[in-house]
Scaffold this active site. Structure first.
Site, PDB file in Angstrom:
ATOM      1  N   HIS A  12       8.801   8.812  -2.537  1.00 34.44           N
ATOM      2  CA  HIS A  12       8.910   9.915  -1.569  1.00 34.44           C
ATOM      3  C   HIS A  12       9.923   9.605  -0.459  1.00 34.44           C
ATOM      4  O   HIS A  12       9.783  10.077   0.670  1.00 34.44           O
ATOM      5  CB  HIS A  12       7.535  10.252  -0.979  1.00 34.44           C
ATOM      6  CG  HIS A  12       6.864   9.125  -0.232  1.00 34.44           C
ATOM      7  ND1 HIS A  12       5.518   8.864  -0.341  1.00 34.44           N
ATOM      8  CD2 HIS A  12       7.337   8.204   0.655  1.00 34.44           C
ATOM      9  CE1 HIS A  12       5.186   7.847   0.432  1.00 34.44           C
ATOM     10  NE2 HIS A  12       6.283   7.441   1.057  1.00 34.44           N
ATOM     11  N   HIS A  59       3.051   8.814   7.831  1.00 31.86           N
ATOM     12  CA  HIS A  59       4.013   7.934   8.496  1.00 31.86           C
ATOM     13  C   HIS A  59       4.059   8.157  10.009  1.00 31.86           C
ATOM     14  O   HIS A  59       5.119   8.155  10.618  1.00 31.86           O
ATOM     15  CB  HIS A  59       5.408   8.133   7.902  1.00 31.86           C
ATOM     16  CG  HIS A  59       5.515   7.795   6.450  1.00 31.86           C
ATOM     17  ND1 HIS A  59       5.092   8.647   5.461  1.00 31.86           N
ATOM     18  CD2 HIS A  59       5.996   6.688   5.825  1.00 31.86           C
ATOM     19  CE1 HIS A  59       5.321   8.088   4.268  1.00 31.86           C
ATOM     20  NE2 HIS A  59       5.866   6.906   4.469  1.00 31.86           N
ATOM     21  N   HIS A 193       9.763  -1.974  -1.865  1.00 33.08           N
ATOM     22  CA  HIS A 193      10.773  -1.856  -0.815  1.00 33.08           C
ATOM     23  C   HIS A 193      10.210  -2.388   0.494  1.00 33.08           C
ATOM     24  O   HIS A 193       9.003  -2.393   0.727  1.00 33.08           O
ATOM     25  CB  HIS A 193      11.269  -0.419  -0.640  1.00 33.08           C
ATOM     26  CG  HIS A 193      10.261   0.602  -0.221  1.00 33.08           C
ATOM     27  ND1 HIS A 193       9.133   0.900  -0.942  1.00 33.08           N
ATOM     28  CD2 HIS A 193      10.224   1.433   0.861  1.00 33.08           C
ATOM     29  CE1 HIS A 193       8.445   1.857  -0.354  1.00 33.08           C
ATOM     30  NE2 HIS A 193       9.083   2.192   0.762  1.00 33.08           N
ATOM     31  N   GLU A 240       2.619   0.897  -0.899  1.00 28.57           N
ATOM     32  CA  GLU A 240       2.309   2.295  -1.222  1.00 28.57           C
ATOM     33  C   GLU A 240       1.847   2.467  -2.665  1.00 28.57           C
ATOM     34  O   GLU A 240       1.353   3.540  -3.035  1.00 28.57           O
ATOM     35  CB  GLU A 240       3.525   3.177  -0.946  1.00 28.57           C
ATOM     36  CG  GLU A 240       3.841   3.321   0.534  1.00 28.57           C
ATOM     37  CD  GLU A 240       5.185   3.985   0.806  1.00 28.57           C
ATOM     38  OE1 GLU A 240       5.460   4.293   1.975  1.00 28.57           O
ATOM     39  OE2 GLU A 240       5.972   4.184  -0.143  1.00 28.57           O
TER      40      GLU A 240
END
Length: 284
Positions: A12, A59, A193, A240
């Site tokens: 995303h 977030h 990441h 995630e």
């Protein structure tokens, strides 16, 4: 009775939203990622789901470090996207289905979880980008949304097993739903990441392929690492994968992989897409 038709698992990254806004889908940097959604579009055109249950992480839009729930479930009649500073805005509203949301909440609480229940809720790029990827030409989204946020930001984080068990509870609620909707489950985020610190730019292709290779056939293999081990393997944002673990559990045991795509790097992220179909969809 409702049908859980399948699952879509995808990154995303906000940069994907910028690429969509700028029409860069055929740009050589972005094309390998966007091409991975062609099988998803064909499947959605065939199955035509009515509801999307989305496991994602907030977030800082609804919840910040001073008040970060481990799990939060939306029960609003409508959701709106709000830009968190990336310069992208998706104006289409996301219709909710509060009755189903409350059934999920009741089952989750009965299963000894304690979610935050949100009758008002904004959604950030973790929901908006996957929806734009899945339904790129829609004037209005053809599905109703149930958003389920998992904390992947503020430690202590939930364990992979805890997220698996949450997904199992959600799956029970979906199968008990007396409506006739076709349901798609989405897990968003990742894969490996890290965006900050000495390991900024960290990618782990081996771990990513381990997750993708086992997600359908042996999802419990993804429970072998603790949350902190996943951070070490996949990076601080690669955790995630917890969203994927929960979404996969909600699908149940009898499903098959339809397609997958893996491309690096997309904005310093290992970007992936997987499409999974359940036996329920085949027999429906």
């Amino acid at each position: 009775m409702s049908t859980i038709s399948g699952g879509i698992f995808t990154s995303h990254v906000p940069g994907i939203g910028n690429a969509i806004a700028k029409g860069l889908q055929q740009d050589p940097y972005w094309k390998p990622f966007f091409d991975g959604f062609q099988p998803v579009h064909r499947w959605l055109d065939r199955v035509k789901p009515d509801v999307a249950v989305v496991f994602y992480n907030d977030h800082g839009l609804n919840f910040f470090l001073d008040a970060m729930p481990t799990f939060a479930i939306g029960a609003a009649p409508e959701y709106r996207h709000e830009d968190e500073g990336w310069g992208i805005a998706f104006p289409k509203p996301y219709p909710g289905i509060p009755e189903l949301s409350w059934q999920i909440i009741e089952e989750v609480v009965e299963s000894e979880f304690d979610p935050v229940m949100c009758q008002k809720m904004l959604v950030d790029h973790a929901v908006a980008v996957p929806f734009e990827l899945a339904w790129p030409d829609a004037e209005a989204f053809p599905v109703k949304l149930v958003p389920i946020a998992i904390n992947t930001v503020q430690h202590p984080l939930p364990s992979p097993k805890r997220c698996r068990d949450l997904g199992l509870a959600v799956g029970r609620a979906l199968r008990a739903w007396e409506g006739d909707e076709k349901i798609v489950v989405m897990g968003t985020g990742g894969l490996s990441h890290q965006l900050e610190g000495k390991r900024a730019g960290h990618l782990n292709v081996d771990y990513d392929k381990f997750c993708m290779d086992n997600l359908v056939s042996d999802p419990d293999a993804l429970l072998k690492h603790s949350t902190l081990e996943i951070v070490e393997l996949a990076g601080s944002q690669g955790v995630e994968i917890l969203n994927w673990i929960a979404a996969r559990a909600a699908l149940g045991d009898d499903c098959r992989e339809i397609s997958r795509n893996y491309h690096i790097p997309i904005s310093n992220t290992a970007a992936a897409t997987m499409l999974v179909e359940t036996r329920e969809a085949v027999s429906a």
